[in-house]
Write an enzyme that holds these catalytic residues in place. Structure first.
Site, short mmCIF file in Angstrom:
data_model
loop_
_atom_site.label_atom_id
_atom_site.label_comp_id
_atom_site.label_asym_id
_atom_site.label_seq_id
_atom_site.Cartn_x
_atom_site.Cartn_y
_atom_site.Cartn_z
CG PHE A 105 -1.88 1.23 1.07
CD1 PHE A 105 -2.84 1.28 0.09
CD2 PHE A 105 -1.71 2.34 1.89
CE1 PHE A 105 -3.64 2.42 -0.09
CE2 PHE A 105 -2.50 3.47 1.72
CZ PHE A 105 -3.47 3.51 0.73
CB THR A 106 0.44 4.55 -1.60
OG1 THR A 106 -0.69 4.82 -0.74
CG2 THR A 106 -0.06 4.10 -2.96
CG ASP A 112 -3.18 -1.59 6.90
OD1 ASP A 112 -4.19 -1.19 7.52
OD2 ASP A 112 -2.66 -0.93 5.98
NE ARG A 132 -4.55 4.11 -5.41
CZ ARG A 132 -4.17 4.72 -4.27
NH1 ARG A 132 -4.71 4.40 -3.13
NH2 ARG A 132 -3.22 5.63 -4.28
O1 PLI Z 1 -4.87 7.75 5.22
P1 PLI Z 1 -4.34 7.26 6.53
O2 PLI Z 1 -3.04 7.88 6.86
O3 PLI Z 1 -5.33 7.38 7.63
O4 PLI Z 1 -4.13 5.68 6.40
C1 PLI Z 1 -3.17 5.12 5.56
C2 PLI Z 1 -3.64 3.80 5.06
C3 PLI Z 1 -3.09 2.65 5.54
N1 PLI Z 1 -3.49 1.43 5.09
C4 PLI Z 1 -4.45 1.29 4.15
C5 PLI Z 1 -4.82 -0.08 3.72
C6 PLI Z 1 -5.07 2.41 3.64
O5 PLI Z 1 -6.03 2.24 2.75
C7 PLI Z 1 -4.66 3.71 4.07
C8 PLI Z 1 -5.20 4.88 3.52
N2 PLI Z 1 -5.99 4.80 2.45
C9 PLI Z 1 -6.50 5.79 1.76
C10 PLI Z 1 -6.28 7.22 2.05
C11 PLI Z 1 -7.34 5.42 0.65
O6 PLI Z 1 -7.90 6.29 -0.03
O7 PLI Z 1 -7.49 4.21 0.42
#
Ligand code: PLI
Length: 472
Positions: free
Chosen positions: A138-139, A229, A396
């Site tokens: 994941f990014t 995660d 993506r």
């Molecule tokens: O956007 P945060 O910093 O609250 O969380 C980061 C994050 C970590 N793990 C995973 C699986 C995510 O999907 C993730 C954030 N995802 C975003 C912002 C999304 O649009 O999917």
């Protein structure tokens, strides 16, 4: 909400049983449809990057399910119970007890959002030269692992890289692949396995209980930790309940507890499953790891009893955590995603199958088969969807994958996707219909569409801020 798509007469409908959301709407937020010339100007000014649009220019916002869900009346009421003490807020203790109860870990460190927790766990456990195997990158997770000096290695099963493969648990770790990595680099170079419950970049695909159990056994043989995660772990539990033998009669909450019991700790973006607009946490069992993380959090986030959050945010997060574990909530949440997926599948539009937990992923590689990956087909597909209807989605694919730090070249993922991400408790079935119809219109015009060239590229997490221009 119904799964019927074709209009029927009352007679045909006799005997049908639809289901609906387990809530009703108490407050609404107006949204505005823009004109095509307004959208043409907006997407040009945004450099063909949907992250750079103003939300006032968006009609249906499916950019992300992160921090965009609707809080319940209980959560809003909880905001008034905020104890804004700098140290030892009562809301922290309520949150700590809630996370221990639902996820089962011993220690809690709150953070402002998921990446704050990713930062802490990466800095606490990774040394330069380490290798972190995981079930697809994941990014932000990988970025923090790399900034700590580690290298991420993908050990997800091969089926996850094929958008059409119907495997019911495409998030599973390939244990043979993982064992080969352990043998190649040595267990002492692997601080932990980075396991995600529902794999975002693979299409919101779940991990089975059998897989995490076997992963635990393998890691025990080599003395390697497993960190989870947990961002969309409640959604993962829904799929286990639905698809895995022996779990149909267990509630989501019990499935989450069992799954977490095979791991040593978790980081969490509470902005997804937990139904809040901001918040996250790191939870671990190991006393020493906790000690390090609790010390680091005061440097980067705030004191260890608030971690960058207001007391009221922690209260809303504790209530949202409880709500996220309710079976009827989860059934309607994933049911809405599936409703959109079924419309698109009925119209033969290529999407990632099976439909996952939080989003529909359009297969830009198949939709724009004539646009090479270095001309960013998914980036263009997201722009075209916005131009057609004001619906905002997210790339993506190759832009999100970024560059290989060793070679500096683009990383070319096998999945080149556009994500239509469904916020929780926000949009109606009619919004899903409008979305599906817009995707169909863009799909029907696919042959006239050309690619993009990147004209600005930031160094870190480029997809957020990169700018593009259409190729003439
Ligand atoms: O956007 P945060 O910093 O609250 O969380 C980061 C994050 C970590 N793990 C995973 C699986 C995510 O999907 C993730 C954030 N995802 C975003 C912002 C999304 O649009 O999917």
């Amino acid at each position: 909400m119904t799964h019927e798509v074709v209009p029927q007469t009352m007679g045909q409908q006799f005997g049908r049983r639809s289901w609906a959301e387990p809530w009703k709407i108490k407050m609404v937020e107006p949204i505005r449809m823009t004109s095509r010339p307004e959208r043409e100007r907006a997407i040009r000014e945004a450099g063909y990057n949907t992250f750079l649009l103003r939300s006032d220019d968006v009609y249906i916002d499916l950019l992300t399910d992160s921090g965009t869900s609707a809080m319940s009346d209980r959560q809003w009421a909880g905001l008034m119970l905020g104890d804004e003490a700098y140290a030892g807020s009562r809301n922290f203790y309520r949150l700590e007890e809630t996370i221990q109860r639902y996820y089962g870990y011993k220690h809690l460190v709150p953070t402002h959002q998921g990446r704050g927790a990713e930062h802490l766990i990466s800095q606490a456990l990774i040394k330069p030269g380490d290798v972190i195997p995981g079930n697809m990158y994941f990014t932000t997770t990988r970025q923090h692992q790399e900034l700590a000096g580690g290298t991420f290695v993908d050990v997800i099963i091969a089926e996850a890289h094929d958008p059409a493969d119907p495997h019911p648990f495409k998030g599973n770790v390939d244990l043979d692949k993982l064992e080969a990595v352990i043998k190649r680099v040595g267990a002492d170079k692997i601080p932990y396995i980075s396991l995600a419950g529902t794999v975002n970049m693979a299409g919101g695909q779940p991990v089975s209980m059998a897989n995490v159990r076997a992963l635990r056994a393998l890691c025990d043989r080599y003395g390697i930790a497993v960190y989870l995660d947990a961002t969309r772990m409640a959604e993962n539990a829904f799929f286990i309940q639905e698809r895995e033998e022996g779990y149909a009669d267990l509630p989501i909450a019990a499935i989450v507890r069992e799954f977490c019991s095979y791991t040593d700790g978790a980081w969490m973006s509470a902005k997804k499953d937990s139904l809040v607009n901001i918040g996250g946490w790191l939870a671990v069992n190991d006393d020493e790891v906790f000690d390090t993380a609790r010390n680091l959090v005061v440097v980067y986030e705030g004191l260890h009893t608030y971690g960058g959050l207001a007391g009221r945010d922690m209260e809303a997060m504790a209530i949202g955590t409880e709500e996220s574990m309710q079976d009827d909530h989860m059934r309607s949440r994933i049911g809405q995603v599936r409703y959109l997926g079924e419309l698109l599948t009925d119209w033969d539009i290529p999407i990632v199958q099976p439909v996952g937990g939080h989003a529909i992923f359009l297969d830009a590689k198949r939709i724009y088969a004539h646009i090479p990956q270095n001309q960013f087909p998914a980036q263009m597909l997201a722009a075209q969807l916005y131009l057609d209807s004001g619906i905002r989605s997210m790339e993506r694919g190759v832009v999100s994958a970024g560059r290989d730090p060793a070679t500096g070249d683009h990383r070319y993922p096998s999945l080149e996707l556009v994500r239509l991400t469904i916020p929780r408790r926000v949009y109606t079935q009619a919004h899903m219909d409008v979305t599906a119809e817009s995707v169909k219109a863009v799909y029907d015009a696919r042959e006239q569409t050309r690619g993009l060239t990147m004209v600005y590229e930031p160094k870190y997490l480029r997809f957020f801020q990169a700018r593009f221009e259409p190729i003439a």
